[in-house]
Scaffold this active site. Structure first.
Site, short mmCIF file in Angstrom:
data_model
loop_
_atom_site.label_atom_id
_atom_site.label_comp_id
_atom_site.label_asym_id
_atom_site.label_seq_id
_atom_site.Cartn_x
_atom_site.Cartn_y
_atom_site.Cartn_z
NE ARG A 78 23.38 -50.38 59.13
CZ ARG A 78 22.15 -50.26 58.66
NH1 ARG A 78 21.83 -49.25 57.89
NH2 ARG A 78 21.25 -51.15 58.94
CB THR A 101 24.80 -45.10 66.63
OG1 THR A 101 25.85 -45.85 65.97
CG2 THR A 101 25.04 -45.13 68.13
CG ASP A 136 23.03 -58.39 57.64
OD1 ASP A 136 23.04 -57.70 58.67
OD2 ASP A 136 24.06 -58.69 57.00
CG ASP A 149 24.12 -61.67 59.12
OD1 ASP A 149 25.34 -61.76 59.42
OD2 ASP A 149 23.29 -61.11 59.86
O1 LIG Z 1 24.53 -47.47 54.27
P1 LIG Z 1 24.68 -47.99 55.69
O2 LIG Z 1 23.54 -47.59 56.56
O3 LIG Z 1 26.01 -47.65 56.28
O4 LIG Z 1 24.53 -49.57 55.61
C1 LIG Z 1 25.15 -50.35 54.64
C2 LIG Z 1 26.24 -51.19 55.24
O5 LIG Z 1 25.67 -52.19 56.09
C3 LIG Z 1 26.15 -53.47 55.68
O6 LIG Z 1 27.32 -53.82 56.33
P2 LIG Z 1 27.33 -54.28 57.88
O7 LIG Z 1 27.49 -53.10 58.77
O8 LIG Z 1 26.16 -55.16 58.14
O9 LIG Z 1 28.69 -55.08 57.99
P3 LIG Z 1 29.06 -56.50 57.38
O10 LIG Z 1 29.24 -56.30 55.91
O11 LIG Z 1 30.31 -56.84 58.07
O12 LIG Z 1 27.92 -57.45 57.67
C4 LIG Z 1 26.39 -53.28 54.19
O13 LIG Z 1 27.21 -54.25 53.63
C5 LIG Z 1 26.96 -51.90 54.12
O14 LIG Z 1 28.37 -51.86 54.35
O1 LIG Z 2 19.12 -53.51 54.21
C1 LIG Z 2 20.30 -53.50 54.63
C2 LIG Z 2 20.86 -52.35 55.23
C3 LIG Z 2 22.14 -52.40 55.66
N1 LIG Z 2 22.86 -53.53 55.52
C4 LIG Z 2 22.34 -54.64 54.94
O2 LIG Z 2 23.02 -55.66 54.81
N2 LIG Z 2 21.06 -54.59 54.53
MG LIG Z 3 25.88 -57.15 57.60
#
Ligand SMILES: O=P(O)(O)OC[C@H]1O[C@H](OP(=O)(O)OP(=O)(O)O)[C@H](O)[C@@H]1O
Ligand SMILES: O=c1cc[nH]c(=O)[nH]1
Ligand SMILES: [Mg+2]
Length: 209
Positions: free
Chosen positions: A104, A108, A200, A203
């Site tokens: 994400r 944006t 997160d 993380d």
């Molecule tokens: O519903 P959304 O608003 O799209 O958010 C949710 C997304 O955000 C996080 O991933 P992130 O983008 O942090 O990537 P990562 O898993 O690599 O940390 C989570 O694991 C989802 O995939």
């Molecule tokens: O709360 C949130 C939203 C998006 N992605 C995450 O990991 N946590």
């Molecule tokens: Mg993430």
């Protein structure tokens, strides 16, 4: 309209409390996500079809039931979805696993796809898309569109925690996709994080910042 199931089994809810707690460290967080994923898989597989078979118990012949061989595919959304794979595979060891890489954009909040690799026969499989967080819904929505574009017709979405905003997006864009959650939270904050949420997920699973 897609149905939303909040899996309120006491073991799921108890473990989710520790997952949410900011004092839970990476090692324990990872173990708990794995355990809750297995418990959720138990519920999500409730409607798998069975067929009759006949076997001999040590006492007599018995008509019993076995799974009728429905093909399943797990599709974790990278990265955080990876934390849920092993727990589900413990219950469904024959499932194939595809991967969709999305992140994400922090400005944006729009999803950016960077990787996709799927089993060749996804059109024959029941696919379970997995991601701990359904926030704006952008990532899951994109992942499901990608799967459908490649022939998938039977998809479920499984997340630990969702915001109502994300559920609404999936219900609007994918009325055929049922959603399985451990919790439906209050809303998103101004940075697009689920509140109260768990922070997160990626993380916390991998120990990054
Ligand atoms: O519903 P959304 O608003 O799209 O958010 C949710 C997304 O955000 C996080 O991933 P992130 O983008 O942090 O990537 P990562 O898993 O690599 O940390 C989570 O694991 C989802 O995939
Ligand atoms: O709360 C949130 C939203 C998006 N992605 C995450 O990991 N946590
Ligand atoms: Mg993430």
């Amino acid at each position: 309209m897609s149905k939303v199931f909040v899996l309120d089994h006491p073991l799921i809810q108890h473990k989710l409390t520790y997952i949410r707690n900011k004092n839970t460290g990476t090692k324990e967080f990872r173990a708990l996500v794995d355990e809750v994923s297995a418990l959720m898989a138990f519920e999500i597989t409730r409607d798998l079809p069975l067929e009759e078979t006949t076997i001999d118990t040590p006492v007599m012949e018995a008509k019993t039931k076995v799974l009728s061989g429905k093909k399943i595919g797990l599709v974790p959304i990278l990265r955080a979805g990876l934390g849920m794979v092993d727990g589900i595979l413990r219950l469904i060891p024959a499932a194939k696993v595809g991967h969709v890489g999305l992140y994400r954009d922090p400005e944006t909040l729009k999803p950016v796809e960077y990787y996709i690799k799927l089993p060749t026969d996804i059109e024959e499989r029941e696919l379970i898309v997995i991601d701990p967080m359904l926030a704006t819904g952008g990532s899951a929505n994109d992942a499901i569109h990608s799967l459908k574009k490649r022939g998938a017709t039977n998809i479920k979405l499984m997340c630990l925690i969702a915001a109502p905003e994300g559920v609404e997006v999936i219900q609007k864009e994918h009325p055929d996709v049922d959603i399985y959650l451990a919790a439906l939270d209050e809303k998103l904050n101004e940075k697009g994080y689920i509140i109260p949420g768990l922070g997160d997920a990626g993380d916390r699973l991998f120990g990054t910042k």
